[in-house]
Design a protein around this motif. Structure first.
Motif, mmCIF file in Angstrom:
data_model
loop_
_atom_site.group_PDB
_atom_site.id
_atom_site.type_symbol
_atom_site.label_atom_id
_atom_site.label_comp_id
_atom_site.label_asym_id
_atom_site.label_seq_id
_atom_site.Cartn_x
_atom_site.Cartn_y
_atom_site.Cartn_z
ATOM 1 N N THR A 16 0.995 -1.199 0.085
ATOM 2 C CA THR A 16 -0.007 -0.195 -0.069
ATOM 3 C C THR A 16 0.840 1.122 -0.022
ATOM 4 O O THR A 16 1.783 1.195 0.921
ATOM 5 C CB THR A 16 -0.810 0.252 1.212
ATOM 6 N N ILE A 17 0.541 2.149 -1.001
ATOM 7 C CA ILE A 17 1.142 3.331 -1.034
ATOM 8 C C ILE A 17 0.410 4.508 -0.593
ATOM 9 O O ILE A 17 -0.507 4.621 -1.168
ATOM 10 C CB ILE A 17 1.792 3.752 -2.330
ATOM 11 N N LYS A 18 1.106 5.381 0.458
ATOM 12 C CA LYS A 18 0.221 6.595 0.980
ATOM 13 C C LYS A 18 0.424 7.707 -0.063
ATOM 14 O O LYS A 18 1.795 8.116 -0.184
ATOM 15 C CB LYS A 18 0.578 6.784 2.276
ATOM 16 N N ILE A 19 -0.396 8.504 -0.315
ATOM 17 C CA ILE A 19 -0.247 9.687 -1.146
ATOM 18 C C ILE A 19 -0.775 10.781 -0.500
ATOM 19 O O ILE A 19 -2.016 10.958 0.021
ATOM 20 C CB ILE A 19 -1.076 9.594 -2.646
ATOM 21 N N ARG A 20 -0.048 11.892 -0.688
ATOM 22 C CA ARG A 20 -0.522 13.260 0.091
ATOM 23 C C ARG A 20 -0.218 14.410 -0.956
ATOM 24 O O ARG A 20 0.395 14.160 -1.679
ATOM 25 C CB ARG A 20 0.360 13.543 1.390
#
Length: 645
Positions: A641-645
């Motif tokens: 899972t990659i977290k995008i901001r």
């Protein structure tokens, strides 16, 4: 490069029994291998259908038909079929292995053969085909490539792949089966024709080729060869090899008559004609070396054709006037005595004794010469050819030769027609006194026996019972049975009580035991899987190598053979392959990369990708974090899972 190294079957054990050692030959329908039967520890030939054809029902049916046909022919000059079966995509025949060469090899190396060698090969070929014809089968593809000559001199007919029942109606959609150089005219006009006389025609062509070293109808295209078969007679061999006896010309002409009705009706009839032709030839004619023979081959003491054993039924005729030499020499030595010179009167008494001696010697010489003439021309004759004649015809021939029949005996014969002569004593061609007598042995046809009831017997015992009854155990097929124990006979083909010729092969169907649905044990521990399979009546084998599995934990069953849903026999073995857990791979560091770049790197490494944007990352495009840090390991195929901001 050795092409056998590229063959996937070489070194493989087929059907858990046949270890494939080397590839022998490749054909359009199958490949033949030399193999070892690991159960009986014997070398055999394994004929394996090309996997691409195994999906075609007609090809498989033809392949199995070959096995069943040949398995019923218990004849020393037919290549035996031991077994037939399948292993995955492979359909195979286990056959007798003949170490030696083909007749084609002999012709290629030797050129034309001596008449004796040609007949020594032709006669066992006709004996084999005769057994097939009398059993109701036609070979349909006779050619030198299908005649095997063993290192021990035995001649065998092989490749019954085109064999067809005499009364079978075929639908070949116009395809001409067989090799064009040996096709009978009716095979060309009516493809699929199944009559013993097509084999007779082919044997006539093969005989012509053995005698001359060339084919009778040869051309650059197959179409021209077919045209010649239809419209031109096979020429006499003596047109190519001057001096060949007319008996051989007649034999070839009889076998290759373009009208089927004129030919011998089957190979047995042609065999009788071949033997008559042999008896009519002198030793010099039989051993004459044709000009077309390759000289180097005949200088070789190990001539391949020379090892072919002489037929025991063919007597060796004595040389003409072989008993005359000594007598005639003695006669000529005596007849050249000269009269002595005159003696003085005082020696008259001695002279009279000398005259008496001379007169006695001359009279002795004259008597001896007359005796030789009397013995050679007045007292002896030769037994005429009698084989395959009816008893009445044999009696007539003997009577015409001034001979009588002393005794008539009867014997069974698989190859000689009922009511005709098998042999005579003395044999045909033997010298015999005038007015002497000859004993005849008349054929009662093949001896028949009833197929015994072997159902329920173990296979080895059933085979013994068949042999004790005068029959041969044939092909073994295995099938499931709820009632018959594993390894025991379910049925025979033909069925019990059926009358068959002595020596016929009887096919056996043997029980595999009751059918079992193989349970699915994937995902179970080895202990649980073994218990489930053994409870079902199956044996368990664990593969030596484990495999990575993302689905199953280390130590669980990742794979089984046969798979779930398959049917096995009681006592069969199921092979289990255990999991060594998922494959662990390094996770790429994608923090700071764009979403597209991060996804591309992770998927290329073997991971699935999930995005976590939250409320603040709905419109972002940069990776601020990842569920497994870069440089750490994770199972291949797992989700990052990659977290995008």
């Amino acid at each position: 490069m050795d092409t056998t190294l590229q063959d996937p079957l070489v070194g493989h054990v087929l059907d858990g029994r046949y270890r494939v050692d080397a590839r022998i030959a490749v054909g359009g329908m199958a490949t033949v291998y030399r193999a070892v039967d690991t159960r009986l520890d014997r070398v055999l030939a394994l004929k394996v259908m090309h996997p691409s054809l195994a999906a075609d029902g007609s090809f498989v049916e033809r392949f199995i038909r070959e096995a069943k046909s040949v398995a019923r022919l218990a004849h020393p000059n037919v290549v035996q079929v031991f077994d037939q079966g399948t292993d995955g995509s492979y359909v195979y025949l286990a056959m007798e292995y003949v170490a030696g060469c083909t007749l084609r090899d002999v012709l290629r190396e030797r050129g034309a053969l001596q008449p004796r060698a040609a007949l020594d090969i032709l006669e066992p070929v006709l004996a084999a085909l005769g057994a097939a014809h009398r059993a109701g089968f036609v070979h349909r593809d006779m050619k030198p490539e299908n005649v095997l000559i063993g290192d021990d001199g035995r001649v065998k007919v092989a490749d019954f792949g085109l064999v067809r029942s005499v009364d079978t109606v075929t639908s070949t959609t116009g395809a001409v089966l067989g090799t064009v150089s040996y096709l009978a005219p009716e095979q060309i006009e009516q493809p699929g024709a199944a009559d013993p006389r097509v084999d007779v025609y082919a044997c006539g062509v093969v005989l012509y080729e053995m005698l001359t070293g060339e084919k009778p109808h040869d051309a650059e295209s197959a179409a021209v060869v077919l045209y010649k078969h239809l419209h031109e007679d096979v020429p006499p061999p003596s047109a190519v090899v001057p001096g060949l006896p007319f008996e051989l010309d007649e034999l070839v002409a009889s076998a290759t008559a373009r009208t089927p009705a004129v030919r011998p009706h089957d190979a047995v009839a042609l065999l009788a004609q071949a033997r008559e032709a042999r008896f009519a030839l002198s030793e010099d004619q039989l051993d004459a070396v044709p000009p077309q023979a390759l000289a180097a081959a005949h200088d070789n003491a190990d001539d391949l054709t020379s090892v072919i054993p002489r037929s025991l039924t063919v007597p060796r005729p004595l040389p003409v006037n072989e008993d005359d030499t000594g007598a005639e020499a003695e006669f000529h030595r005596t007849s050249r005595l000269e009269s002595p010179p005159p003696l003085p009167p005082r020696r008259r008494g001695h002279s009279r004794r000398r005259v008496v001696t001379i007169v006695a010697a001359v009279l002795l010489a004259l008597g001896l010469g007359a005796g030789v003439w009397y013995i050679n021309s007045g007292q002896f004759t030769r037994v005429p050819p009698l084989l395959a004649k009816t008893e009445a015809q044999a009696r007539d021939r003997l009577e015409q030769s001034g001979l009588e029949v002393s005794q008539v005996k009867h014997a069974y014969s698989d190859s000689v027609k009922r009511g005709t002569v098998i042999s005579s004593d003395p044999a045909s061609g033997a010298r015999i006194r005038d007015n002497d007598s000859v004993a005849l042995t008349i054929s009662d046809g093949p001896r028949t026996v009833r197929v015994p009831d072997v159902e329920g017997y173990r296979l080895d015992k059933a085979r013994d019972l068949l042999k004790d009854s005068g029959l041969d155990p044939g092909m073994v097929t295995r099938a499931f049975s709820d009632e018959v124990p594993r390894g025991s006979v379910i049925s025979t083909d033909p069925e019990k009580g059926t009358e068959r010729r002595a020596g016929s092969a009887i096919a056996l169907t043997v029980s595999k035991g009751r059918p079992i649905d193989v349970p699915d044990v994937t995902g179970e521990s080895l202990q649980d899987a073994r218990a489930d399979l053994e409870e079902a009546g199956l044996k368990v084998k664990v593969a030596t190598e484990e495999v990575n599995s993302a689905e199953y934990d280390k130590g669980q069953v990742a794979r089984q053979t046969p798979a779930d849903g398959s049917t096995a026999a009681e006592g069969d073995t199921v092979t289990l392959t255990l999991s060594k857990g998922p494959e662990m791979i390094e996770v790429p560091d994608v923090v700071g990369d764009s979403v597209d770049e991060a996804r591309q790197q992770l998927e290329a490494a073997g991971f699935s990708v999930d995005e976590d944007r939250g409320l603040l990352g709905l419109f972002g495009d940069t990776v601020k974090g990842q569920s497994v840090a870069g440089g750490e390991s994770a199972p291949k195929g797992s989700t990052i899972t990659i977290k995008i901001r």
